[in-house]
Design a protein around this motif. Structure first.
Motif, mmCIF file in Angstrom:
data_model
loop_
_atom_site.group_PDB
_atom_site.id
_atom_site.type_symbol
_atom_site.label_atom_id
_atom_site.label_comp_id
_atom_site.label_asym_id
_atom_site.label_seq_id
_atom_site.Cartn_x
_atom_site.Cartn_y
_atom_site.Cartn_z
ATOM 1 N N CYS A 42 0.839 -1.199 0.000
ATOM 2 C CA CYS A 42 0.000 0.000 0.000
ATOM 3 C C CYS A 42 0.874 1.248 0.000
ATOM 4 O O CYS A 42 1.695 1.439 0.904
ATOM 5 C CB CYS A 42 -0.929 -0.007 1.216
ATOM 6 S SG CYS A 42 -2.021 1.416 1.309
ATOM 7 N N SER A 44 -0.690 4.404 -0.525
ATOM 8 C CA SER A 44 -1.696 5.475 -0.549
ATOM 9 C C SER A 44 -1.490 6.530 0.523
ATOM 10 O O SER A 44 -2.147 7.574 0.494
ATOM 11 C CB SER A 44 -3.102 4.870 -0.386
ATOM 12 O OG SER A 44 -3.382 3.929 -1.407
ATOM 13 N N HIS A 107 -8.420 0.185 8.245
ATOM 14 C CA HIS A 107 -8.527 1.251 7.241
ATOM 15 C C HIS A 107 -7.481 1.066 6.139
ATOM 16 O O HIS A 107 -7.766 1.305 4.952
ATOM 17 C CB HIS A 107 -8.362 2.607 7.904
ATOM 18 C CG HIS A 107 -8.491 3.769 6.959
ATOM 19 N ND1 HIS A 107 -9.667 4.060 6.291
ATOM 20 C CD2 HIS A 107 -7.586 4.695 6.533
ATOM 21 C CE1 HIS A 107 -9.491 5.122 5.515
ATOM 22 N NE2 HIS A 107 -8.237 5.517 5.644
ATOM 23 N N ASN A 110 -8.856 -1.631 3.839
ATOM 24 C CA ASN A 110 -9.938 -1.131 2.992
ATOM 25 C C ASN A 110 -9.427 -0.181 1.918
ATOM 26 O O ASN A 110 -9.915 -0.193 0.791
ATOM 27 C CB ASN A 110 -10.989 -0.431 3.857
ATOM 28 C CG ASN A 110 -11.780 -1.407 4.716
ATOM 29 O OD1 ASN A 110 -12.024 -2.536 4.308
ATOM 30 N ND2 ASN A 110 -12.170 -0.982 5.907
ATOM 31 N N THR A 111 -8.436 0.622 2.263
ATOM 32 C CA THR A 111 -7.849 1.531 1.273
ATOM 33 C C THR A 111 -7.147 0.748 0.175
ATOM 34 O O THR A 111 -7.235 1.097 -1.016
ATOM 35 C CB THR A 111 -6.856 2.487 1.956
ATOM 36 O OG1 THR A 111 -7.538 3.240 2.970
ATOM 37 C CG2 THR A 111 -6.243 3.448 0.951
ATOM 38 N N THR A 112 -6.442 -0.312 0.550
ATOM 39 C CA THR A 112 -5.769 -1.161 -0.440
ATOM 40 C C THR A 112 -6.776 -1.796 -1.389
ATOM 41 O O THR A 112 -6.558 -1.845 -2.614
ATOM 42 C CB THR A 112 -4.957 -2.260 0.265
ATOM 43 O OG1 THR A 112 -4.003 -1.668 1.148
ATOM 44 C CG2 THR A 112 -4.237 -3.140 -0.749
ATOM 45 N N GLU A 114 -9.757 -0.664 -2.156
ATOM 46 C CA GLU A 114 -10.328 0.359 -3.030
ATOM 47 C C GLU A 114 -9.417 0.610 -4.229
ATOM 48 O O GLU A 114 -9.899 0.848 -5.338
ATOM 49 C CB GLU A 114 -10.530 1.659 -2.249
ATOM 50 C CG GLU A 114 -11.643 1.598 -1.218
ATOM 51 C CD GLU A 114 -11.719 2.858 -0.375
ATOM 52 O OE1 GLU A 114 -10.925 3.800 -0.649
ATOM 53 O OE2 GLU A 114 -12.553 2.917 0.548
ATOM 54 N N THR A 115 -8.119 0.533 -3.999
ATOM 55 C CA THR A 115 -7.154 0.740 -5.082
ATOM 56 C C THR A 115 -7.059 -0.467 -6.004
ATOM 57 O O THR A 115 -6.976 -0.336 -7.224
ATOM 58 C CB THR A 115 -5.763 1.055 -4.490
ATOM 59 O OG1 THR A 115 -5.863 2.170 -3.605
ATOM 60 C CG2 THR A 115 -4.770 1.364 -5.601
ATOM 61 N N PRO A 117 -9.171 -4.000 -6.135
ATOM 62 C CA PRO A 117 -10.166 -4.956 -5.625
ATOM 63 C C PRO A 117 -9.810 -6.416 -5.866
ATOM 64 O O PRO A 117 -10.437 -7.303 -5.278
ATOM 65 C CB PRO A 117 -11.443 -4.573 -6.395
ATOM 66 C CG PRO A 117 -11.217 -3.185 -6.891
ATOM 67 C CD PRO A 117 -9.746 -3.086 -7.139
ATOM 68 N N GLN A 123 -8.111 -9.063 1.079
ATOM 69 C CA GLN A 123 -9.515 -9.207 1.482
ATOM 70 C C GLN A 123 -9.664 -10.247 2.583
ATOM 71 O O GLN A 123 -10.437 -10.067 3.540
ATOM 72 C CB GLN A 123 -10.353 -9.609 0.272
ATOM 73 C CG GLN A 123 -11.816 -9.896 0.569
ATOM 74 C CD GLN A 123 -12.624 -8.632 0.755
ATOM 75 O OE1 GLN A 123 -12.471 -7.688 0.003
ATOM 76 N NE2 GLN A 123 -13.480 -8.614 1.752
#
Length: 601
Positions: A42, A44, A107, A110-112, A114-115, A117, A123
């Motif tokens: 990640c 982000s 978080h 979830n951010t990963t 979103e970038t 799927p 997941q």
């Protein structure tokens, strides 16, 4: 490079750095967060290391190379971040802060997603129904053990490794015992039948091969082979459903109760989850220290050593560990089966229910709220009502923006009317207490019914909404954005992670023990509080609280008497409703008296 106040272009992640005795190092919560960032790949977040001096270069070997890392000092932190214990994430609007280890880690996941799927492995970290470490540590013993118990125990050990060698920490032994228990997972019948088939095939092969392996005391197939294969298959990015085949009749006819139990592969059962991510840096450092200072104690941690070995088989773990300066091969796992933890743990397990039994001699119980109220009155405990301080005060609902009105939310008209009455009362009391420049905190804020009204009504005050549920807090932030409010901030965190100063605390219907936690937080901060409690029926003893808190209540009532009344919080009969209201008045009276006298009744 240092932190500046320039407008944020992307979320910022703030991590603490320890400097004990002039020695700069990363605390476990920081190492865990960096490990997850590397595992998820990640990028982000802009990462800020918070310390007294610039230390990113000194810690370069423990920081993943592809992260954008800067140094900053405590006095340079944004207000919301400064009000929380780290780690913390500030979103790109600088209005929502997420604080606390479990909240921040979830978080990041979830951010990963979103970038990208397609990251099935990321997941899977959220576990069954995406609930891994979602329950707050104040009410979940498992979250508390993993988020605070084990990291704190390891930190204490690392500071004094020679002192804590004879007696292993209770949190570590609790995890060892948990790993020794059979796994219970949703719909495990199929996997257990597959394991039975595997065992029968293994026995058949041993017999055909002259039982050489059997004579040597070993099976030709490792005991956790199927469990580990199942776990690793789920982590594959390109995983496809396996072809379904019907088991043979001799396997199908075996009763479920006679099927072999599944062994723990990872911390929460068969699958690698966020819990394993949290535990790995802690256990790695702990095992490395034990091998140096107390190698003889490792025999008490056979299941933990096996878990440590299995985690290294997960794709991406060794790479992420290396990025963070962890050489997982340092602590080799012995291949010989070792005895489990001592029996001392059976009487002190951190995951066992906390029960307090009433051992006093009791007369035959007469149930119902009315006998209970009579007993209280006989002991001199009775609700005393005072006139409403401002009975005619009301918010100008007709002229308020639509986003403030509860009728705009997803609730019935009857509930909306009650909510407006509640808001009238709470806002009336807060406006009487508030002064320009005050900070007002809306604890357990939900979607912001109270906090948003206060921010609109008190433009010269700063209002902070604190809520553990991300979905509710995001909805509240969207509502405030529609109103253009500039004096409001949002924090997703457990109560313990909020450490900022404030003058007034507010809570409307904080469920169960949350009301007591809010009152304690306000008392410790020396702040006034306006609170309307609820959900007495869900009150239960916890780490911080035992009930009833009042000495008078404990002397007057048994637990059965108390429960017979608290469960009548929302009855339909008018006479019982009256008793329930009177009971709430007594509870409120005792709680407020405790708050004003700064004692724990």
């Amino acid at each position: 490079m240092t932190h500046t106040d320039e407008k944020q272009q992307r979320p910022s992640l703030y991590l603490s750095v320890c400097c004990p005795r002039e020695e700069t190092r990363l605390p476990l919560h920081t190492t865990i967060t960096l490990f997850l960032l590397s595992y998820c790949k990640c990028k982000s977040f802009k990462v800020f290391l918070v310390s007294k001096t610039n230390c990113s270069q000194l810690l370069k070997s423990q920081l993943p190379e592809d992260l954008d890392v800067c140094d900053t000092k405590v006095d340079e932190l944004p207000l919301l971040v400064k009000s929380c214990r780290l780690p913390a994430v500030l979103d790109d609007t600088a209005r929502i802060c997420r604080a606390g280890l479990a909240v921040v880690l979830r978080h990041i996941i979830n951010t990963t997603l979103e970038t990208d799927p397609s990251r099935n492995d990321v997941q899977a970290l959220l576990g069954f129904k995406k609930t891994c470490l979602k329950a707050c540590a104040e009410v979940s013993k498992w979250t508390r053990l993993c988020e605070t118990g084990i990291p704190s125990a390891v930190e204490d050990h690392l500071q004094n490794p020679l002192i804590q060698t004879k007696q292993l920490p209770l949190s570590i032994l609790t995890l060892e015992k948990r790993l020794a228990e059979p796994v219970k997972v949703h719909n495990d019948d199929k996997i257990r039948r597959q394991k039975l088939k595997q065992q029968k095939d293994s026995e058949k092969n041993d017999f055909l091969n002259g039982s050489e392996d059997k004579d040597s005391g070993q099976s030709s197939t490792s005991g956790d082979g199927l469990e580990l294969q199942t776990a690793l298959a789920r982590l594959s990015v390109d995983a496809v459903p396996a072809a379904t085949t019907r088991e043979k009749s001799d396997i199908r006819k075996v009763k479920t109760t006679d099927l072999p139990a599944l062994e723990h592969v990872f911390a929460e059962g068969l699958f690698f989850t966020l819990t394993d991510v949290v535990l790995l840096p802690c256990i790695h450092q702990y095992l490395c220290s034990l091998r140096v200072h107390a190698a003889g104690t490792l025999h008490q941690l056979s299941h933990l050593l096996r878990w440590y070995s299995r985690v290294q088989a997960v794709p991406g773990v060794l790479r992420a560990a290396k990025d963070c300066g962890m050489d997982l091969s340092v602590a080799q796992v012995p291949t010989v089966e070792l005895p489990g933890p001592s029996a001392e743990l059976s009487t002190a397990n951190l995951l066992e229910p906390e029960e307090i039994q009433d051992v006093t001699t009791q007369l035959p119980f007469v149930g119902g709220p009315r006998p209970t109220m009579t007993k209280l009155k006989e002991k001199g405990i009775e609700a005393i009502y005072t006139p409403h301080p401002c009975p005619s005060w009301t918010l100008p609902w007709d002229s308020l923006p639509a986003a403030i009105n509860p009728t705009e939310g997803k609730m019935s008209n009857i509930r909306a009317i009650r909510k407006k009455q509640q808001l009238n009362n709470l806002v009336a009391m807060v406006t009487e207490l508030a002064r320009p420049g005050y900070t007002v905190v809306d604890f357990c804020s939900g979607t912001g019914h109270v906090g948003i009204v206060l921010a609109h009504t008190l433009p010269e005050c700063q209002v902070i909404l604190i809520e553990n549920k991300e979905e509710s807090l995001v909805r509240a932030q969207r509502r405030s954005a529609q109103l253009g409010l500039n004096n409001i901030g949002f924090i997703q965190a457990n109560l313990d992670y909020f450490t900022g100063p404030f003058q007034i605390g507010v809570a409307l219907h904080a469920c169960g023990i949350a009301t007591d936690m809010v009152m304690e937080h306000c008392i410790d901060a020396g702040a006034a509080f306006v609170i309307s409690p609820c959900c007495y029926g869900f009150i239960q003893n916890a780490v911080k609280f035992t009930f009833p808190k009042s000495e008078g209540f404990r002397e007057a009532l048994t637990s059965k008497h108390r429960q017979s009344t608290v469960f009548c919080e929302g009855p339909s009969h008018d006479d019982v409703w009256e008793l329930s209201v009177r009971w709430e008045g007594i509870c409120a009276k005792v709680a407020v008296a405790a708050g004003h006298s700064n004692t724990r009744s």
